[in-house]
Enzyme design. Structure first.
Site, PDB file in Angstrom:
ATOM      1  N   TYR A   1      -9.825  -1.317 -24.559  1.00  0.00           N
ATOM      2  CA  TYR A   1      -8.619  -1.835 -25.219  1.00  0.00           C
ATOM      3  C   TYR A   1      -7.388  -1.033 -24.773  1.00  0.00           C
ATOM      4  O   TYR A   1      -6.364  -1.590 -24.386  1.00  0.00           O
ATOM      5  CB  TYR A   1      -8.789  -1.753 -26.740  1.00  0.00           C
ATOM      6  CG  TYR A   1      -7.518  -1.977 -27.515  1.00  0.00           C
ATOM      7  CD1 TYR A   1      -7.039  -3.270 -27.721  1.00  0.00           C
ATOM      8  CD2 TYR A   1      -6.778  -0.913 -28.037  1.00  0.00           C
ATOM      9  CE1 TYR A   1      -5.852  -3.488 -28.427  1.00  0.00           C
ATOM     10  CE2 TYR A   1      -5.603  -1.122 -28.738  1.00  0.00           C
ATOM     11  CZ  TYR A   1      -5.149  -2.408 -28.937  1.00  0.00           C
ATOM     12  OH  TYR A   1      -3.980  -2.628 -29.627  1.00  0.00           O
TER      13      TYR A   1
ATOM     14  N   GLU B   1      -2.934   3.870 -29.153  1.00  0.00           N
ATOM     15  CA  GLU B   1      -4.229   4.081 -28.494  1.00  0.00           C
ATOM     16  C   GLU B   1      -4.041   4.520 -27.045  1.00  0.00           C
ATOM     17  O   GLU B   1      -4.913   5.154 -26.459  1.00  0.00           O
ATOM     18  CB  GLU B   1      -5.058   2.795 -28.520  1.00  0.00           C
ATOM     19  CG  GLU B   1      -5.752   2.522 -29.823  1.00  0.00           C
ATOM     20  CD  GLU B   1      -6.849   3.532 -30.141  1.00  0.00           C
ATOM     21  OE1 GLU B   1      -7.777   3.656 -29.335  1.00  0.00           O
ATOM     22  OE2 GLU B   1      -6.770   4.185 -31.183  1.00  0.00           O
TER      23      GLU B   1
ATOM     24  N   SER C   1       0.586   0.218 -27.894  1.00  0.00           N
ATOM     25  CA  SER C   1      -0.217   0.846 -28.947  1.00  0.00           C
ATOM     26  C   SER C   1      -0.351   2.354 -28.760  1.00  0.00           C
ATOM     27  O   SER C   1      -0.455   2.854 -27.632  1.00  0.00           O
ATOM     28  CB  SER C   1      -1.610   0.211 -28.911  1.00  0.00           C
ATOM     29  OG  SER C   1      -2.527   0.998 -29.627  1.00  0.00           O
TER      30      SER C   1
HETATM   31  O1  F7E Z   1     -10.139   2.674 -36.723  1.00  0.00           O
HETATM   32  C1  F7E Z   1     -12.603   5.226 -37.566  1.00  0.00           C
HETATM   33  C2  F7E Z   1     -12.502   4.790 -36.121  1.00  0.00           C
HETATM   34  O2  F7E Z   1     -10.569   0.262 -36.224  1.00  0.00           O
HETATM   35  C3  F7E Z   1      -9.445   3.801 -37.196  1.00  0.00           C
HETATM   36  C4  F7E Z   1      -5.897  -1.251 -34.001  1.00  0.00           C
HETATM   37  O3  F7E Z   1      -4.915  -1.986 -34.704  1.00  0.00           O
HETATM   38  O4  F7E Z   1      -4.700   0.787 -34.383  1.00  0.00           O
HETATM   39  C5  F7E Z   1      -5.970   0.159 -34.545  1.00  0.00           C
HETATM   40  O5  F7E Z   1      -6.970   0.857 -33.822  1.00  0.00           O
HETATM   41  C6  F7E Z   1     -10.321   5.015 -37.144  1.00  0.00           C
HETATM   42  C7  F7E Z   1     -11.058   5.206 -35.824  1.00  0.00           C
HETATM   43  O6  F7E Z   1      -8.237   1.268 -35.915  1.00  0.00           O
HETATM   44  C8  F7E Z   1     -15.067   3.080 -39.122  1.00  0.00           C
HETATM   45  O7  F7E Z   1     -13.471   5.430 -35.315  1.00  0.00           O
HETATM   46  C9  F7E Z   1     -14.637   5.196 -39.036  1.00  0.00           C
HETATM   47  O8  F7E Z   1     -11.015   6.543 -35.460  1.00  0.00           O
HETATM   48  O9  F7E Z   1      -9.083   0.884 -38.169  1.00  0.00           O
HETATM   49  P1  F7E Z   1      -9.561   1.180 -36.810  1.00  0.00           P
HETATM   50  P2  F7E Z   1      -7.960   1.918 -34.476  1.00  0.00           P
HETATM   51  O10 F7E Z   1      -9.158   1.949 -33.639  1.00  0.00           O
HETATM   52  O11 F7E Z   1      -7.255   3.206 -34.697  1.00  0.00           O
HETATM   53  C10 F7E Z   1      -4.230   0.877 -33.029  1.00  0.00           C
HETATM   54  C11 F7E Z   1      -2.845   1.471 -33.064  1.00  0.00           C
HETATM   55  C12 F7E Z   1      -4.325  -0.404 -32.294  1.00  0.00           C
HETATM   56  O12 F7E Z   1      -3.523  -0.696 -31.412  1.00  0.00           O
HETATM   57  C13 F7E Z   1      -5.541  -1.234 -32.514  1.00  0.00           C
HETATM   58  O13 F7E Z   1      -5.326  -2.565 -32.105  1.00  0.00           O
HETATM   59  O14 F7E Z   1     -11.343   4.852 -38.123  1.00  0.00           O
HETATM   60  N1  F7E Z   1     -13.686   4.577 -38.302  1.00  0.00           N
HETATM   61  N2  F7E Z   1     -15.508   4.313 -39.543  1.00  0.00           N
HETATM   62  C14 F7E Z   1     -13.923   3.248 -38.346  1.00  0.00           C
HETATM   63  N3  F7E Z   1     -13.253   2.205 -37.807  1.00  0.00           N
HETATM   64  C15 F7E Z   1     -13.746   0.958 -38.052  1.00  0.00           C
HETATM   65  N4  F7E Z   1     -13.085  -0.107 -37.533  1.00  0.00           N
HETATM   66  N5  F7E Z   1     -14.889   0.753 -38.783  1.00  0.00           N
HETATM   67  C16 F7E Z   1     -15.589   1.782 -39.353  1.00  0.00           C
HETATM   68  O15 F7E Z   1     -16.601   1.571 -40.011  1.00  0.00           O
END
Ligand code: F7E
Length: 328
Positions: A145, A124, A122
């Protein structure tokens, strides 16, 4: 003879697209899925209940199925949740990958057969490394993670080098679709915007709107997974669009498509922020373009549109359900 693939996490977003991709290429597809999770499971795939916490089950599954390719997509994949469940995340997402690798090594010892192995690594793992990130960018994980994914990444490299397994890492940047889980930000936004448009809700509460991500379409990314396992040499590849957008940009796309102003509906709450955030990710996938001849097809705006249209359909059927109930 049909080629045989085993996908861990077949019932997730990526597993479901990969299943369809492989079935179209006449593979026999088997999936390891948690008990009861059948939402996106294609009927043509053979399901095996279980998870990555049980290594001996993985070994016996390999003996039974004798796959040519193993795709390790199962994980506790929610970054925010990993702060609440760090040990569970390390077990499933980190040690889980090692259990699959070890099962493959033992399987080769006892049968002489050697399936090729794909590890879902990832973006990440890069943390706040400067953009653009590519295969040479040092890791700096900023969540339980990401730490677990770095562990799995290096185990994959190690099994390739120490035991000469055909084992590869696909370092995938964010990839979305209408099948994305509702707790990831893109789907949370498209689902809420569609419901707001149809008057089913009024507000959407989010965390950090300034975070920037490189968002692609999951359907495009599973092709890259397959291409990595068809290549003559095992190697690691970044898969990304090369474009970065903020959460705010995604809100503008989606609400704009629906003729709405997100400022009238969106609130922020620290509850949805992470203790440590990654500010910006933007991948450089030129190695995959050059060596695998892979490139993304769906643009950022198309992705936002296709997810929004899908969630509008669902919201419309929710409206119909409400109308039917109130007329009874
Ligand atoms: O967040 C911001 C949050 O949870 C994206 C997974 O598939 O991609 C994914 O990880 C961004 C972050 O994805 C909310 O803080 C704002 O900056 O959709 P996400 P992620 O964390 O980038 C990677 C490549 C993986 O490997 C992971 O498994 O959006 N954000 N407000 C929020 N995120 C969430 N979930 N919820 C909110 O309310």
């Amino acid at each position: 003879m049909k080629r045989v693939a085993l996908i861990t996490g077949l019932s997730g977003q990526d597993g479901s697209y990969l299943t369809e991709f492989l079935l179209d290429r006449d593979y026999e597809v088997h999936g390891l899925v948690p008990y009861g999770r059948r939402e996106f499971c294609d009927r043509r795939a053979e399901l095996h209940y279980g998870d990555l916490t049980d290594g001996s089950h993985l070994t016996s599954l390999l003996t039974r199925i004798a796959p040519d390719e193993v795709y390790n997509l199962a994980a506790q994949s929610h970054v925010r949740v990993s702060f609440d469940l760090p040990v569970y995340t390390a077990d499933v997402t980190g040690l889980g990958a090692l259990r699959v690798l070890e099962a493959i090594r033992q399987h080769r010892e006892s049968t002489g057969r050697e399936p090729r192995f794909y590890q879902a690594s990832s973006s990440e793992m890069f943390g706040n490394a400067p953009s653009p990130q590519d295969e040479t960018t040092p890791f700096g994980p900023r969540s339980p993670y990401a730490c677990a994914k770095v562990f799995a990444y290096w185990q994959t490299v190690n099994y390739r080098e120490a035991y000469k397994l055909f084992a590869v890492n696909g370092i995938l940047f964010n990839h979305e679709s209408p099948r994305r889980g509702e707790h990831f930000v893109t789907r949370k936004i498209t689902r809420a915007a569609a419901r707001i448009k149809l008057g089913l809700q009024d507000r959407l509460v989010l965390g950090n709107l300034d975070a920037r991500r490189d968002w692609g379409f999951a359907g495009d990314y599973v092709e890259a997974m397959w291409l990595m396992l068809q290549h003559e040499e095992p190697d690691d590849f970044v898969i990304a669009t090369g474009e970065t957008h903020s959460v705010r940009d995604f809100l503008e796309q989606v609400f704009g498509y629906l003729d709405l102003d997100y400022n009238n509906h969106v609130e922020t709450d620290p509850r949805f922020c992470r203790p440590t955030e990654i500010d910006a990710l933007c991948g450089d996938a030129s190695k995959a373009r050059r060596i695998l001849n892979w490139e993304p097809r769906v643009s950022f705006s198309e992705l936002a549109r296709l997810m929004t249209e899908h969630d509008l359909e669902i919201a419309r059927s929710d409206c119909d359900g409400v109308a039917t109930e109130s007329s009874q």
